[in-house]
Write a protein that holds these residues in place. Structure first.
Motif, PDB file in Angstrom:
ATOM      1  N   GLN A   1      15.291  -0.405  -4.785  1.00  0.00           N
ATOM      2  CA  GLN A   1      15.663   0.997  -4.589  1.00  0.00           C
ATOM      3  C   GLN A   1      17.167   1.149  -4.358  1.00  0.00           C
ATOM      4  O   GLN A   1      17.769   2.156  -4.734  1.00  0.00           O
ATOM      5  N   GLY A   2      17.749   0.170  -3.677  1.00  0.00           N
ATOM      6  CA  GLY A   2      19.191   0.127  -3.544  1.00  0.00           C
ATOM      7  C   GLY A   2      19.819   0.915  -2.423  1.00  0.00           C
ATOM      8  O   GLY A   2      21.049   1.040  -2.364  1.00  0.00           O
ATOM      9  N   ASP A   3      19.005   1.442  -1.498  1.00  0.00           N
ATOM     10  CA  ASP A   3      19.594   2.243  -0.419  1.00  0.00           C
ATOM     11  C   ASP A   3      19.106   1.819   0.965  1.00  0.00           C
ATOM     12  O   ASP A   3      18.994   2.631   1.883  1.00  0.00           O
ATOM     13  N   GLY A   4      18.829   0.536   1.127  1.00  0.00           N
ATOM     14  CA  GLY A   4      18.500   0.000   2.446  1.00  0.00           C
ATOM     15  C   GLY A   4      17.082   0.269   2.874  1.00  0.00           C
ATOM     16  O   GLY A   4      16.211   0.634   2.083  1.00  0.00           O
ATOM     17  N   GLY A   5      16.839   0.084   4.163  1.00  0.00           N
ATOM     18  CA  GLY A   5      15.509   0.280   4.713  1.00  0.00           C
ATOM     19  C   GLY A   5      15.389  -0.381   6.069  1.00  0.00           C
ATOM     20  O   GLY A   5      16.359  -0.952   6.587  1.00  0.00           O
ATOM     21  N   ALA A   6      14.203  -0.292   6.638  1.00  0.00           N
ATOM     22  CA  ALA A   6      13.947  -0.885   7.948  1.00  0.00           C
ATOM     23  C   ALA A   6      12.601  -1.600   7.928  1.00  0.00           C
ATOM     24  O   ALA A   6      11.608  -1.063   7.416  1.00  0.00           O
ATOM     25  N   ILE A   7      12.591  -2.800   8.487  1.00  0.00           N
ATOM     26  CA  ILE A   7      11.362  -3.576   8.634  1.00  0.00           C
ATOM     27  C   ILE A   7      11.164  -3.854  10.115  1.00  0.00           C
ATOM     28  O   ILE A   7      12.092  -4.300  10.797  1.00  0.00           O
ATOM     29  N   VAL A   8       9.968  -3.566  10.612  1.00  0.00           N
ATOM     30  CA  VAL A   8       9.618  -3.831  12.002  1.00  0.00           C
ATOM     31  C   VAL A   8       8.354  -4.674  12.010  1.00  0.00           C
ATOM     32  O   VAL A   8       7.342  -4.288  11.412  1.00  0.00           O
ATOM     33  N   ALA A   9       8.408  -5.817  12.671  1.00  0.00           N
ATOM     34  CA  ALA A   9       7.242  -6.691  12.758  1.00  0.00           C
ATOM     35  C   ALA A   9       6.693  -6.680  14.179  1.00  0.00           C
ATOM     36  O   ALA A   9       7.456  -6.719  15.144  1.00  0.00           O
ATOM     37  N   VAL A  10       5.387  -6.623  14.286  1.00  0.00           N
ATOM     38  CA  VAL A  10       4.735  -6.701  15.590  1.00  0.00           C
ATOM     39  C   VAL A  10       4.507  -8.177  15.902  1.00  0.00           C
ATOM     40  O   VAL A  10       3.604  -8.811  15.357  1.00  0.00           O
TER      41      VAL A  10
ATOM     42  N   SER B   1      11.798  -6.909  15.609  1.00  0.00           N
ATOM     43  CA  SER B   1      10.422  -7.107  16.051  1.00  0.00           C
ATOM     44  C   SER B   1      10.184  -6.454  17.403  1.00  0.00           C
ATOM     45  O   SER B   1      11.113  -6.282  18.206  1.00  0.00           O
ATOM     46  N   VAL B   2       8.947  -6.078  17.637  1.00  0.00           N
ATOM     47  CA  VAL B   2       8.499  -5.653  18.968  1.00  0.00           C
ATOM     48  C   VAL B   2       7.571  -6.734  19.496  1.00  0.00           C
ATOM     49  O   VAL B   2       6.814  -7.351  18.736  1.00  0.00           O
ATOM     50  N   LEU B   3       7.648  -6.977  20.802  1.00  0.00           N
ATOM     51  CA  LEU B   3       6.851  -8.019  21.447  1.00  0.00           C
ATOM     52  C   LEU B   3       5.951  -7.363  22.491  1.00  0.00           C
ATOM     53  O   LEU B   3       6.333  -7.220  23.652  1.00  0.00           O
ATOM     54  N   PRO B   4       4.754  -6.934  22.089  1.00  0.00           N
ATOM     55  CA  PRO B   4       3.850  -6.305  23.054  1.00  0.00           C
ATOM     56  C   PRO B   4       3.333  -7.306  24.079  1.00  0.00           C
ATOM     57  O   PRO B   4       3.142  -8.488  23.782  1.00  0.00           O
ATOM     58  N   GLY B   5       3.103  -6.801  25.281  1.00  0.00           N
ATOM     59  CA  GLY B   5       2.350  -7.561  26.268  1.00  0.00           C
ATOM     60  C   GLY B   5       0.871  -7.382  25.985  1.00  0.00           C
ATOM     61  O   GLY B   5       0.455  -7.250  24.830  1.00  0.00           O
ATOM     62  N   THR B   6       0.058  -7.375  27.030  1.00  0.00           N
ATOM     63  CA  THR B   6      -1.381  -7.203  26.841  1.00  0.00           C
ATOM     64  C   THR B   6      -1.682  -5.736  26.557  1.00  0.00           C
ATOM     65  O   THR B   6      -1.493  -4.869  27.414  1.00  0.00           O
ATOM     66  N   ILE B   7      -2.118  -5.466  25.349  1.00  0.00           N
ATOM     67  CA  ILE B   7      -2.438  -4.120  24.893  1.00  0.00           C
ATOM     68  C   ILE B   7      -3.942  -4.052  24.649  1.00  0.00           C
ATOM     69  O   ILE B   7      -4.524  -4.956  24.027  1.00  0.00           O
TER      70      ILE B   7
END
Length: 253
Positions: free
Chosen positions: A132-141, A183-189
């Motif tokens: 696409q050529g216009d960047g983006g965001a990746i978030v991993a759990v 990344s996000v690092l959840p505790g006990t969910i």
């Protein structure tokens, strides 16, 4: 409306954190495609909530343990929604089991879903963003389990450490393309992944007592941090890991 006009893809979103992230993205103005493994009713309910918010939602079934699923999910999402602005890698499993007699098939399945699945999904999403050529965001759990051990999680904690590490390396590899990886690092969910383990009320209360904020987490507690990292509010944040655990990790004394 932090994601107004964006297209967001979320894996493992028929329930739990993935579902909360998908619906949260829709509340912030995004159209959303979700991946799910087998819960048809849960996926349909998630899409219904997205559409009730006036956004477009699509559910695409597939097992992330199969590398072909990544290509299929991205291609069908782009066909339905036009592009990929944000990718949330959430799909994961944790079949609790003791270490010394851990079945090989349990180890293999956990690695293929949690780590190999994340790798191929993130790679496929990144390729679409580069195209696409216009960047983006990746978030991993990832998980607090990337930083601490668990007696019945010897197969799980390495995969979550791997997801955390993947985001660090991908941030370097993709920065030149304007793609941020965090990344996000959840505790006990409280989700389906641990409902059997936490069915013991005494254990549940003990774990909650260790959390400075006084309770275990809910899936919606992750939606805000994920949306923040996906949004332009975090435009100079990449390679970062955000603990979302009510303070559990720092409560050592």
């Amino acid at each position: 409306m932090l994601l107004e006009g964006k297209t967001v893809l979320v894996t493992g979103a028929s329930a739990g954190i993935g579902r909360a992230a998908a619906i949260g993205a829709a509340r912030h103005g995004a159209n959303v495609a979700i991946n799910y493994h087998s819960d048809d009713a849960g996926a349909a309910a998630c899409v219904a909530e997205i559409e009730a918010l006036g956004r477009t939602g699509v559910a695409i079934k597939g097992d992330v343990a199969d590398p072909a699923t990544a290509q299929d999910f991205i291609a069908r999402s782009v066909e339905a929604l036009g592009r990929v602005d944000v990718f949330v890698n959430n799909a994961g499993i944790c079949p609790f089991h003791a270490f010394l007699d851990m079945p090989a098939e349990t180890v293999d399945r956990t690695f293929r879903v949690n780590l190999h699945g994340a790798y191929y999904m993130v790679q496929a999403a990144a390729n679409q963003m580069v195209k696409q050529g216009d960047g983006g965001a990746i978030v991993a759990v990832s998980s607090i389990s990337a930083l601490v051990g668990g007696e019945y999680q010897t197969h799980y904690t390495p995969t979550k450490a791997g997801v955390h590490s993947l985001m660090q390396s991908a941030a370097i590899a993709l920065g030149k393309h304007g793609i941020r990886c965090n990344s996000v690092l959840p505790g006990t969910i409280l989700t389906d992944i641990n409902k059997d383990d936490l069915a013991d009320l005494d254990k549940r209360e003990r774990m909650a007592a260790r959390v400075p904020l006084g309770r275990l987490g809910k899936p919606d507690d992750l939606a805000g941090p994920i949306i923040f990292l996906a949004s332009d509010l975090a435009r100079y944040v990449t390679g970062a890991a955000l603990l979302v655990d009510g303070g559990a990790f720092v409560n050592l004394q």
